[in-house]
Enzyme design. Structure first.
Site, PDB file in Angstrom:
ATOM      1  N   LYS A 111      29.594  11.449  90.249  1.00 38.97           N
ATOM      2  CA  LYS A 111      30.000  10.813  91.496  1.00 38.97           C
ATOM      3  C   LYS A 111      30.082  11.903  92.567  1.00 38.97           C
ATOM      4  O   LYS A 111      30.490  13.034  92.283  1.00 38.97           O
ATOM      5  CB  LYS A 111      31.374  10.149  91.325  1.00 38.97           C
ATOM      6  CG  LYS A 111      31.966   9.556  92.608  1.00 38.97           C
ATOM      7  CD  LYS A 111      31.136   8.407  93.170  1.00 38.97           C
ATOM      8  CE  LYS A 111      31.666   7.949  94.538  1.00 38.97           C
ATOM      9  NZ  LYS A 111      30.745   6.956  95.165  1.00 38.97           N
TER      10      LYS A 111
ATOM     11  N   CYS B 251      26.079   8.935 102.623  1.00 40.80           N
ATOM     12  CA  CYS B 251      27.085   7.907 102.315  1.00 40.80           C
ATOM     13  C   CYS B 251      27.285   7.006 103.525  1.00 40.80           C
ATOM     14  O   CYS B 251      27.632   7.478 104.604  1.00 40.80           O
ATOM     15  CB  CYS B 251      28.423   8.516 101.934  1.00 40.80           C
ATOM     16  SG  CYS B 251      29.668   7.224 101.674  1.00 40.80           S
TER      17      CYS B 251
HETATM   18  C1  DHB Z   1      29.313   5.842  98.591  1.00 44.31           C
HETATM   19  C2  DHB Z   1      28.310   4.935  98.633  1.00 44.31           C
HETATM   20  C3  DHB Z   1      27.054   5.378  98.695  1.00 44.31           C
HETATM   21  O1  DHB Z   1      25.992   4.535  98.720  1.00 44.31           O
HETATM   22  C4  DHB Z   1      26.833   6.739  98.735  1.00 44.31           C
HETATM   23  O2  DHB Z   1      25.635   7.224  98.803  1.00 44.31           O
HETATM   24  C5  DHB Z   1      27.826   7.619  98.690  1.00 44.31           C
HETATM   25  C6  DHB Z   1      29.076   7.160  98.628  1.00 44.31           C
HETATM   26  C7  DHB Z   1      30.673   5.401  98.554  1.00 44.31           C
HETATM   27  O3  DHB Z   1      31.004   4.524  99.340  1.00 44.31           O
HETATM   28  O4  DHB Z   1      31.454   5.964  97.784  1.00 44.31           O
END
Ligand code: DHB
Length: 311
Positions: free
Chosen positions: A45, A131
């Site tokens: 993540k 994001c």
């Molecule tokens: C998140 C969502 C995404 O699509 C991304 O690339 C990075 C972060 C998020 O909201 O955590």
């Protein structure tokens, strides 16, 4: 003998499939699940410097043709992922893993990357420039000036293998402008694409996720044509030393095949992994191998980037 092994920079992977950042990668338990599946590797993540709770729930919804999310970068903070990866690279010295990160500001991004630079981490780092879900924070890679400045600053001190996660672009001029920037830097890869930002999904008379009045990043079947276009546009334009990771709309072996045909060296699975679990890796790998065998291809090099045009 059909093989789906691949390489990014100097690193080899037994399989070209892996998770897309955000899915099955928040906790060590989830990362172990991907690691011990048929996937070739995993990405964490996206880590920020400190733990983040993220946006209020519900914030991820599977829908018939894909998914919508507005997670807001919930994560356990860089040290959690870095400590795990440092431990893992001693236990599994023959495998390479990806660390995803981004700061809540350019300054924080530099703090993160300097920590990685100063650590013993030997894997690949993916800087998330896309994001779409943190209120008030635009997708960095839609701002070319800022992107150029951040990359110039980063490569003044960062010498480990680095790539960037990109949002989808929708205009040929933007592919040209983005490439002109990326080709100035010793990037090892670009990952195309992140979710298509700020869509709306409606059931009856209501949105389906709470944050931002329902606006969220779209993944899954909806986005495959856009993902393939971005993979191929950058494959055509980037210096060949900059490899492409293809992400978006991979439900089947056929979808993975198309990403590779467009130029991808590695293929990531997000929405489908969320819907199906880590068994998706074995299924999609087997489907890809059947297609390769039917066509007489033994390795990804036999067809990577070899998309055919009509005169
Ligand atoms: C998140 C969502 C995404 O699509 C991304 O690339 C990075 C972060 C998020 O909201 O955590």
């Amino acid at each position: 003998m059909v093989s789906t092994k691949t390489q990014i920079a100097s690193f080899e992977f037994d399989n070209c499939l892996m998770n897309a950042a955000g899915v099955a990668c928040m906790t060590i338990e989830e990362l172990e699940g991907v690691k011990n599946s048929a996937a070739g590797t995993f990405v964490t993540k996206t880590a920020t410097l400190d733990f983040r709770q993220g946006n209020p729930e519900p914030r991820y919804q599977d829908v018939p043709l894909g998914s919508i999310n507005s997670m807001g970068l919930p994560n356990k903070g860089l040290d959690y992922y870095l400590d795990y990866l440092l431990d893992l690279q001693e236990k599994e010295p023959n495998r390479t893993f990806f660390l995803s990160l981004v700061g809540m500001s350019p300054e924080e991004t530099h703090t993160l990357l300097k920590k990685v630079q100063e650590s013993d981490f030997r894997g690949l780092t993916e800087l998330n420039l896309s994001c779409p879900n943190v209120p008030g924070k635009p997708q960095i890679a839609y701002d070319f000036e800022t992107t150029d400045r951040i990359l110039a600053e980063v490569f003044a001190y960062f010498t480990k293998p680095l790539g960037i996660k990109l949002p989808p672009y929708f205009d040929i001029v933007h592919f040209d402008q983005a490439t002109a920037i990326f080709n100035k830097y010793p990037l090892k890869f670009v990952n195309c694409v992140n979710s298509i930002g700020n869509g709306l999904y409606i059931e009856d008379e209501s949105v389906v996720i709470r944050p931002k009045n329902g606006f969220g990043g779209i993944g899954g079947e909806y986005i495959k044509p856009t993902a393939l276009a971005n993979v191929h546009a950058f494959y055509q334009r980037l210096n060949p030393q900059i490899q492409i990771i293809g992400t978006g709309g991979v439900l089947t072996g056929r979808d993975a095949f198309e990403h590779i045909l467009c130029g991808a060296s590695m293929v990531q699975v997000g929405t489908t992994l969320h819907k199906e679990g880590v068994g998706a890796f074995e299924r999609i790998t087997n489907e890809l191998k059947v297609i390769m065998a039917e066509k007489g291809y033994e390795s990804l090099e036999d067809f990577r980037g070899k998309l055919r045009y009509i005169d």
